[in-house]
Design a protein around this motif. Structure first.
Motif, PDB file in Angstrom:
ATOM      1  N   ILE A  35       0.887  -1.166   0.000  1.00 35.69           N
ATOM      2  CA  ILE A  35       0.000   0.000   0.000  1.00 35.69           C
ATOM      3  C   ILE A  35       0.919   1.209   0.000  1.00 35.69           C
ATOM      4  CG2 ILE A  35      -1.865   1.193   1.190  1.00 35.69           C
ATOM      5  CD1 ILE A  35      -2.591  -1.412   2.545  1.00 35.69           C
ATOM      6  N   GLU A  36       0.996   1.900  -1.122  1.00 35.71           N
ATOM      7  CA  GLU A  36       1.982   2.968  -1.289  1.00 35.71           C
ATOM      8  C   GLU A  36       1.667   4.189  -0.434  1.00 35.71           C
ATOM      9  OE1 GLU A  36       2.089   3.796  -5.447  1.00 35.71           O
ATOM     10  OE2 GLU A  36       3.376   2.076  -5.892  1.00 35.71           O
ATOM     11  N   GLY A  37       0.411   4.650  -0.449  1.00 36.46           N
ATOM     12  CA  GLY A  37       0.074   5.857   0.297  1.00 36.46           C
ATOM     13  C   GLY A  37      -1.305   6.347  -0.065  1.00 36.46           C
ATOM     14  N   GLY A  38      -1.604   7.563   0.368  1.00 36.21           N
ATOM     15  CA  GLY A  38      -2.904   8.155   0.089  1.00 36.21           C
ATOM     16  C   GLY A  38      -2.792   9.663  -0.013  1.00 36.21           C
ATOM     17  N   GLU A  39      -3.707  10.270  -0.747  1.00 37.48           N
ATOM     18  CA  GLU A  39      -3.730  11.714  -0.876  1.00 37.48           C
ATOM     19  C   GLU A  39      -5.147  12.187  -1.182  1.00 37.48           C
ATOM     20  OE1 GLU A  39      -1.210  12.995  -4.032  1.00 37.48           O
ATOM     21  OE2 GLU A  39      -2.482  12.192  -5.619  1.00 37.48           O
ATOM     22  N   HIS A  81       2.898   8.676   2.708  1.00 33.82           N
ATOM     23  CA  HIS A  81       3.614   7.519   2.180  1.00 33.82           C
ATOM     24  C   HIS A  81       3.677   6.440   3.265  1.00 33.82           C
ATOM     25  CE1 HIS A  81       4.988   9.664  -1.443  1.00 33.82           C
ATOM     26  NE2 HIS A  81       5.076  10.714  -0.643  1.00 33.82           N
ATOM     27  N   TRP A  82       3.114   5.271   2.948  1.00 30.29           N
ATOM     28  CA  TRP A  82       3.119   4.168   3.912  1.00 30.29           C
ATOM     29  C   TRP A  82       4.067   3.043   3.493  1.00 30.29           C
ATOM     30  CZ3 TRP A  82      -2.610   4.845   2.748  1.00 30.29           C
ATOM     31  CH2 TRP A  82      -3.134   5.860   3.540  1.00 30.29           C
ATOM     32  N   SER A  83       4.096   2.709   2.201  1.00 34.15           N
ATOM     33  CA  SER A  83       4.931   1.595   1.703  1.00 34.15           C
ATOM     34  C   SER A  83       4.742   0.353   2.578  1.00 34.15           C
ATOM     35  CB  SER A  83       6.404   2.008   1.660  1.00 34.15           C
ATOM     36  OG  SER A  83       6.594   3.087   0.767  1.00 34.15           O
ATOM     37  N   ILE A 133      -2.891   0.319  -8.719  1.00 31.27           N
ATOM     38  CA  ILE A 133      -4.308   0.422  -8.398  1.00 31.27           C
ATOM     39  C   ILE A 133      -4.570   1.709  -7.625  1.00 31.27           C
ATOM     40  CG2 ILE A 133      -6.239  -0.674  -7.183  1.00 31.27           C
ATOM     41  CD1 ILE A 133      -4.758  -3.336  -7.525  1.00 31.27           C
ATOM     42  N   SER A 134      -5.618   2.420  -8.016  1.00 38.53           N
ATOM     43  CA  SER A 134      -6.089   3.595  -7.280  1.00 38.53           C
ATOM     44  C   SER A 134      -7.451   3.260  -6.685  1.00 38.53           C
ATOM     45  CB  SER A 134      -6.207   4.811  -8.206  1.00 38.53           C
ATOM     46  OG  SER A 134      -4.955   5.168  -8.739  1.00 38.53           O
ATOM     47  N   CYS A 135      -7.552   3.373  -5.381  1.00 35.16           N
ATOM     48  CA  CYS A 135      -8.781   3.026  -4.671  1.00 35.16           C
ATOM     49  C   CYS A 135      -9.434   4.304  -4.143  1.00 35.16           C
ATOM     50  CB  CYS A 135      -8.478   2.053  -3.523  1.00 35.16           C
ATOM     51  SG  CYS A 135      -9.918   1.622  -2.513  1.00 35.16           S
ATOM     52  N   PRO A 136     -10.508   4.781  -4.785  1.00 34.12           N
ATOM     53  CA  PRO A 136     -11.187   5.985  -4.275  1.00 34.12           C
ATOM     54  C   PRO A 136     -11.925   5.669  -2.979  1.00 34.12           C
ATOM     55  CG  PRO A 136     -12.400   5.050  -6.116  1.00 34.12           C
ATOM     56  CD  PRO A 136     -11.127   4.259  -6.001  1.00 34.12           C
ATOM     57  N   ILE A 177     -19.965  11.527   1.137  1.00 34.56           N
ATOM     58  CA  ILE A 177     -19.211  12.538   0.403  1.00 34.56           C
ATOM     59  C   ILE A 177     -17.905  11.912  -0.064  1.00 34.56           C
ATOM     60  CG2 ILE A 177     -20.192  14.532   1.587  1.00 34.56           C
ATOM     61  CD1 ILE A 177     -17.784  14.535   3.441  1.00 34.56           C
ATOM     62  N   ALA A 178     -17.387  12.394  -1.187  1.00 31.17           N
ATOM     63  CA  ALA A 178     -16.135  11.866  -1.720  1.00 31.17           C
ATOM     64  C   ALA A 178     -14.974  12.243  -0.805  1.00 31.17           C
ATOM     65  CB  ALA A 178     -15.897  12.397  -3.129  1.00 31.17           C
ATOM     66  N   SER A 179     -14.026  11.320  -0.677  1.00 31.23           N
ATOM     67  CA  SER A 179     -12.831  11.582   0.129  1.00 31.23           C
ATOM     68  C   SER A 179     -11.597  11.396  -0.753  1.00 31.23           C
ATOM     69  CB  SER A 179     -12.830  10.653   1.345  1.00 31.23           C
ATOM     70  OG  SER A 179     -11.844  11.049   2.279  1.00 31.23           O
ATOM     71  N   GLY A 180     -10.484  10.981  -0.185  1.00 29.69           N
ATOM     72  CA  GLY A 180      -9.241  10.879  -0.944  1.00 29.69           C
ATOM     73  C   GLY A 180      -9.083   9.548  -1.666  1.00 29.69           C
ATOM     74  N   THR A 181      -7.846   9.256  -2.063  1.00 25.48           N
ATOM     75  CA  THR A 181      -7.524   8.053  -2.840  1.00 25.48           C
ATOM     76  C   THR A 181      -6.357   7.317  -2.203  1.00 25.48           C
ATOM     77  OG1 THR A 181      -8.235   9.180  -4.867  1.00 25.48           O
ATOM     78  CG2 THR A 181      -6.924   7.178  -5.129  1.00 25.48           C
ATOM     79  N   VAL A 182      -6.462   5.994  -2.146  1.00 25.52           N
ATOM     80  CA  VAL A 182      -5.388   5.127  -1.658  1.00 25.52           C
ATOM     81  C   VAL A 182      -4.739   4.462  -2.867  1.00 25.52           C
ATOM     82  CG1 VAL A 182      -4.824   3.078  -0.289  1.00 25.52           C
ATOM     83  CG2 VAL A 182      -6.498   4.739   0.569  1.00 25.52           C
ATOM     84  N   PHE A 183      -3.399   4.441  -2.897  1.00 23.61           N
ATOM     85  CA  PHE A 183      -2.653   3.892  -4.033  1.00 23.61           C
ATOM     86  C   PHE A 183      -1.941   2.602  -3.628  1.00 23.61           C
ATOM     87  CE2 PHE A 183      -2.884   8.497  -4.496  1.00 23.61           C
ATOM     88  CZ  PHE A 183      -3.434   8.615  -5.763  1.00 23.61           C
ATOM     89  N   LEU A 184      -2.009   1.602  -4.532  1.00 25.60           N
ATOM     90  CA  LEU A 184      -1.388   0.310  -4.274  1.00 25.60           C
ATOM     91  C   LEU A 184      -0.586  -0.144  -5.482  1.00 25.60           C
ATOM     92  CD1 LEU A 184      -4.749  -0.017  -3.391  1.00 25.60           C
ATOM     93  CD2 LEU A 184      -3.655  -1.789  -2.028  1.00 25.60           C
ATOM     94  N   SER A 185       0.446  -0.951  -5.219  1.00 23.56           N
ATOM     95  CA  SER A 185       1.173  -1.680  -6.258  1.00 23.56           C
ATOM     96  C   SER A 185       1.105  -3.157  -5.900  1.00 23.56           C
ATOM     97  CB  SER A 185       2.633  -1.228  -6.344  1.00 23.56           C
ATOM     98  OG  SER A 185       2.734   0.093  -6.819  1.00 23.56           O
ATOM     99  N   LEU A 186       0.533  -3.962  -6.784  1.00 26.22           N
ATOM    100  CA  LEU A 186       0.357  -5.387  -6.489  1.00 26.22           C
ATOM    101  C   LEU A 186       0.863  -6.227  -7.649  1.00 26.22           C
ATOM    102  CD1 LEU A 186      -3.236  -5.513  -4.933  1.00 26.22           C
ATOM    103  CD2 LEU A 186      -1.049  -5.509  -3.737  1.00 26.22           C
ATOM    104  N   PHE A 187       1.537  -7.324  -7.314  1.00 24.96           N
ATOM    105  CA  PHE A 187       1.987  -8.289  -8.301  1.00 24.96           C
ATOM    106  C   PHE A 187       1.201  -9.574  -8.068  1.00 24.96           C
ATOM    107  CE2 PHE A 187       5.597  -8.578 -11.317  1.00 24.96           C
ATOM    108  CZ  PHE A 187       5.353  -9.844 -11.804  1.00 24.96           C
TER     109      PHE A 187
END
Length: 200
Positions: A35-39, A81-83, A133-136, A177-187
């Motif tokens: 889980i890369e991070g969120g913004e 950034h969580w990594s 992957i972008s997770c809204p 209400i809409a919030s931020g996005t969480v980003f992931l890199s998965l293999f």
């Protein structure tokens, strides 16, 4: 990229040295990544609670299906950034119940109080390989009184049933209400799908 390559080589060696000699008679899926991070969230100093959900035809052989990241305190209050590493190995009887990931994002204020700022979920890709992957996410709107309480006390409306995060059966009743996005890199690594007649 080098980390993924080393990890995938390790998985392939693992299969060769052990599972080819075992009596396992099922197809397999290995999920590796982070889980890369969120913004884009309303508050900084974020952490992420995560959970993988699968169907009854899936058996977790190795790894952890849920957990939580550390709290990141970005200097510029930009992306957190969580990594946070993810590594799961499943044996499966069928594609039904393919994994989906649900997340809950929390913000920590200067007094150490945590407030939930986003719910979200995403289905994992069924094709092997590296995926970005972008997770809204979304949050409960809450009444005016609840918003004032959240500002002064550091809490807000939350779901009583967390199953609603990844299920839309009753979620249409909620005001969100809409919030931020969480980003992931998965293999995604698959094995023996053709042998057992599984089509992804």
């Amino acid at each position: 990229k080098q980390w993924y390559q080393r990890r995938v080589r390790g998985v392939l060696n693992y299969y060769t040295n052990y599972y080819y000699k075992s009596n396992l008679r099922m197809a397999e899926v290995h999920i590796i990544g982070n889980i890369e991070g969120g913004e884009g969230f309303s508050s900084p100093n974020l952490s992420c609670k995560w959970n993988f959900e699968t169907g009854g035809a899936w058996k977790l052989l190795e790894g952890t299906k849920d957990g939580q990241t550390q709290v990141d305190h970005p200097l510029d209050e930009g992306r957190s950034h969580w990594s946070h590493p993810l590594d799961m190995h499943y044996a499966i009887k069928g594609i039904q119940g393919w994994p989906k990931l649900s997340v809950q994002v929390f913000s920590e204020d200067m007094y150490g109080r945590t407030q939930l700022v986003g719910y979200g979920f995403t289905h994992l890709p069924t094709s092997p390989g590296l995926h970005k992957i972008s997770c809204p996410t979304w949050n409960l709107a809450g009444s005016m009184m609840e918003q004032v309480q959240s500002y002064f006390v550091g809490s807000g409306p939350q779901l009583l049933n967390e199953d609603l995060i990844a299920s839309g059966s009753d979620r249409y009743r909620l005001q969100t209400i809409a919030s931020g996005t969480v980003f992931l890199s998965l293999f995604i690594v698959t094995r023996n799908f053709g042998k057992f007649g599984i089509e992804a």
